[in-house]
Scaffold this motif. Structure first.
Motif, mmCIF file in Angstrom:
data_model
loop_
_atom_site.group_PDB
_atom_site.id
_atom_site.type_symbol
_atom_site.label_atom_id
_atom_site.label_comp_id
_atom_site.label_asym_id
_atom_site.label_seq_id
_atom_site.Cartn_x
_atom_site.Cartn_y
_atom_site.Cartn_z
ATOM 1 N N ASP A 73 0.888 -1.160 0.000
ATOM 2 C CA ASP A 73 0.000 0.000 0.000
ATOM 3 C C ASP A 73 0.926 1.210 0.000
ATOM 4 O O ASP A 73 1.653 1.454 0.975
ATOM 5 C CB ASP A 73 -0.902 0.000 1.237
ATOM 6 C CG ASP A 73 -1.907 1.145 1.244
ATOM 7 O OD1 ASP A 73 -1.601 2.221 0.688
ATOM 8 O OD2 ASP A 73 -2.984 0.977 1.836
ATOM 9 N N GLN A 95 1.278 6.260 -7.601
ATOM 10 C CA GLN A 95 -0.101 5.928 -7.239
ATOM 11 C C GLN A 95 -1.060 6.248 -8.391
ATOM 12 O O GLN A 95 -1.925 5.431 -8.749
ATOM 13 C CB GLN A 95 -0.493 6.725 -5.998
ATOM 14 C CG GLN A 95 -1.823 6.365 -5.380
ATOM 15 C CD GLN A 95 -1.665 5.452 -4.189
ATOM 16 O OE1 GLN A 95 -1.624 4.248 -4.361
ATOM 17 N NE2 GLN A 95 -1.578 6.005 -2.994
ATOM 18 N N ARG A 96 -0.914 7.411 -8.986
ATOM 19 C CA ARG A 96 -1.781 7.796 -10.106
ATOM 20 C C ARG A 96 -1.584 6.870 -11.300
ATOM 21 O O ARG A 96 -2.560 6.442 -11.941
ATOM 22 C CB ARG A 96 -1.497 9.248 -10.517
ATOM 23 C CG ARG A 96 -1.941 10.289 -9.490
ATOM 24 C CD ARG A 96 -1.877 11.698 -10.087
ATOM 25 N NE ARG A 96 -0.500 12.092 -10.400
ATOM 26 C CZ ARG A 96 0.303 12.712 -9.549
ATOM 27 N NH1 ARG A 96 -0.097 12.991 -8.318
ATOM 28 N NH2 ARG A 96 1.524 13.068 -9.915
ATOM 29 N N LYS A 146 -3.063 3.281 -10.717
ATOM 30 C CA LYS A 146 -4.532 3.301 -10.711
ATOM 31 C C LYS A 146 -5.073 3.416 -12.132
ATOM 32 O O LYS A 146 -6.090 2.800 -12.475
ATOM 33 C CB LYS A 146 -5.038 4.441 -9.832
ATOM 34 C CG LYS A 146 -4.901 4.162 -8.343
ATOM 35 C CD LYS A 146 -5.483 5.294 -7.502
ATOM 36 C CE LYS A 146 -5.417 4.956 -6.015
ATOM 37 N NZ LYS A 146 -5.968 6.049 -5.173
ATOM 38 N N GLU A 147 -4.392 4.190 -12.957
ATOM 39 C CA GLU A 147 -4.800 4.324 -14.352
ATOM 40 C C GLU A 147 -4.646 2.999 -15.093
ATOM 41 O O GLU A 147 -5.509 2.600 -15.880
ATOM 42 C CB GLU A 147 -3.959 5.410 -15.031
ATOM 43 C CG GLU A 147 -4.343 5.682 -16.473
ATOM 44 C CD GLU A 147 -3.523 6.802 -17.097
ATOM 45 O OE1 GLU A 147 -3.508 6.897 -18.334
ATOM 46 O OE2 GLU A 147 -2.898 7.575 -16.343
ATOM 47 N N ILE A 203 -4.614 -0.073 -13.718
ATOM 48 C CA ILE A 203 -5.577 -1.032 -13.167
ATOM 49 C C ILE A 203 -6.981 -0.761 -13.697
ATOM 50 O O ILE A 203 -7.768 -1.695 -13.931
ATOM 51 C CB ILE A 203 -5.547 -0.983 -11.626
ATOM 52 C CG1 ILE A 203 -4.224 -1.571 -11.110
ATOM 53 C CG2 ILE A 203 -6.733 -1.742 -11.025
ATOM 54 C CD1 ILE A 203 -3.972 -1.341 -9.634
ATOM 55 N N ALA A 204 -7.305 0.498 -13.933
ATOM 56 C CA ALA A 204 -8.633 0.852 -14.443
ATOM 57 C C ALA A 204 -8.915 0.235 -15.807
ATOM 58 O O ALA A 204 -10.086 0.069 -16.192
ATOM 59 C CB ALA A 204 -8.768 2.371 -14.520
ATOM 60 N N ARG A 209 -10.185 -8.932 -11.788
ATOM 61 C CA ARG A 209 -9.172 -8.530 -10.807
ATOM 62 C C ARG A 209 -9.072 -9.561 -9.687
ATOM 63 O O ARG A 209 -9.435 -9.313 -8.532
ATOM 64 C CB ARG A 209 -9.495 -7.139 -10.263
ATOM 65 C CG ARG A 209 -9.444 -6.056 -11.330
ATOM 66 C CD ARG A 209 -9.825 -4.691 -10.791
ATOM 67 N NE ARG A 209 -10.065 -3.744 -11.890
ATOM 68 C CZ ARG A 209 -10.505 -2.513 -11.734
ATOM 69 N NH1 ARG A 209 -10.757 -2.045 -10.504
ATOM 70 N NH2 ARG A 209 -10.712 -1.738 -12.777
ATOM 71 N N TYR A 250 -6.192 -1.520 -4.011
ATOM 72 C CA TYR A 250 -6.413 -1.317 -5.444
ATOM 73 C C TYR A 250 -7.489 -2.224 -6.044
ATOM 74 O O TYR A 250 -7.587 -2.341 -7.265
ATOM 75 C CB TYR A 250 -5.069 -1.455 -6.192
ATOM 76 C CG TYR A 250 -4.021 -0.569 -5.573
ATOM 77 C CD1 TYR A 250 -4.121 0.814 -5.670
ATOM 78 C CD2 TYR A 250 -2.964 -1.101 -4.839
ATOM 79 C CE1 TYR A 250 -3.185 1.640 -5.066
ATOM 80 C CE2 TYR A 250 -2.025 -0.278 -4.226
ATOM 81 C CZ TYR A 250 -2.144 1.092 -4.347
ATOM 82 O OH TYR A 250 -1.229 1.920 -3.740
#
Length: 303
Positions: A133, A174-175, A178-179, A181-182, A189, A205
């Motif tokens: 994390d 982090q950004r 997340k992009e 994984i989206a 997932r 996530y």
């Protein structure tokens, strides 16, 4: 009795080593895992000498201190370790360091235990793989800068500046992840790996995480564990499972064979870095590079 003898030996070594002078006037820092070595190098920069006990691919759950390690620890100005019994076989040695008034810091001790993932199977009752994390790792960075500033106050402003710069890089990481994984549908997932190193990653996530061995690699998966997980993979129609760099691949290969024998084609999606970074000098040899590599490997294999 063994503990008394060990303490006596430590005292003798400490007496012999304590007057050793630094060859460049920098703080001598010793870290346990590769993640912490990279962290301290980012915060300390050229103001510190950093020696990591563990290298790439080393399993911290099973790592035992050598005589050379003890010498490094005794000559350190500061010792950073992860804690929560991640370095299970080093606990006694680290406790002995504390008994000599050595500055010995368990970075996980800075975290709010109410937010940690519990585990009835692990000695600390908490999952120790908190670096997955990024928000926790940022807290590690803040604590590291604070400790170094206290030990070397004349350079405190530099440590603080390094920490702020590194924190911005972690925010960018982090950004980015997340992009990435989206781009993976939520129903895909599901992360199956050799042992439960990725629970904090899953919680942060949005992944369902299943490890074959449990949280500590000191426990081994049995035939029933393999069969049970094979059924889970088939039921969920999971496309890929993952090897870990610090865990022997035979257990995941056995799992793959079990799944394939039941008529479902599951591939090994790649090798993830869990308890150790990649080789020094590579992208995966840094915490940020490791995290990006892992996420890209996971997402590409599960699509």
């Amino acid at each position: 009795m063994k503990k008394i003898i060990f303490l006596f030996a430590i005292t003798l070594i400490f007496t012999a080593c304590k007057d050793a002078t630094k060859d460049n006037g920098k703080l001598n820092i010793v870290t346990t895992t590769t993640m912490l070595t990279d962290l301290v190098q980012n915060i300390g920069g050229d103001l510190v000498n950093v020696q990591g006990l563990m290298g790439s691919g080393v399993d911290p759950h099973l790592y035992k201190a050598s005589e050379g390690d003890v010498s490094k620890l005794l000559n350190a100005d500061v010792i950073f370790y992860s804690g929560l019994h991640l370095e299970g076989k080093l606990v006694e040695v680290l406790e002995q360091m504390e008994s000599t008034n050595k500055t010995t810091i368990a970075l996980s001790g800075t975290l709010d235990k109410k937010t940690l993932i519990g585990s009835e199977y692990f000695a600390s009752n908490y999952d120790p793989h908190v670096w997955f994390d990024i928000n926790y790792f940022k807290q590690f960075a803040e604590k590291t800068a604070s400790v170094l500033s206290e030990k070397d106050p004349k350079n405190a402003s530099k440590y603080e500046a390094n920490e702020k710069a590194y924190s911005l890089k972690l925010d960018e990481l982090q950004r980015n992840i997340k992009e990435t994984i989206a781009s993976l549908p939520k129903e895909k997932r599901v992360l199956v790996t050799a042992h439960d190193a990725f629970n904090y990653f899953g919680k942060a996530y949005g992944f369902e995480v299943v490890g074959l061995q449990g949280i500590s690699t000191a426990t081994e998966a049995g035939v029933q564990d393999v069969q049970k997980l094979a059924t889970f993979i088939i039921d969920k129609q999971i496309k890929a499972i993952f090897i870990e760099s610090s865990v022997p691949k035979r257990t995941i290969e056995a799992l793959q064979a079990s799944v394939n024998s039941k008529g479902h084609d599951v591939k090994i999606g790649g090798t993830l870095y869990s308890d150790a970074l990649g080789n020094a000098g590579t992208l995966e040899g840094t915490y940020i590079g490791m995290f990006e590599y892992n996420v890209n490997t996971i997402v590409n294999a599960l699509k």
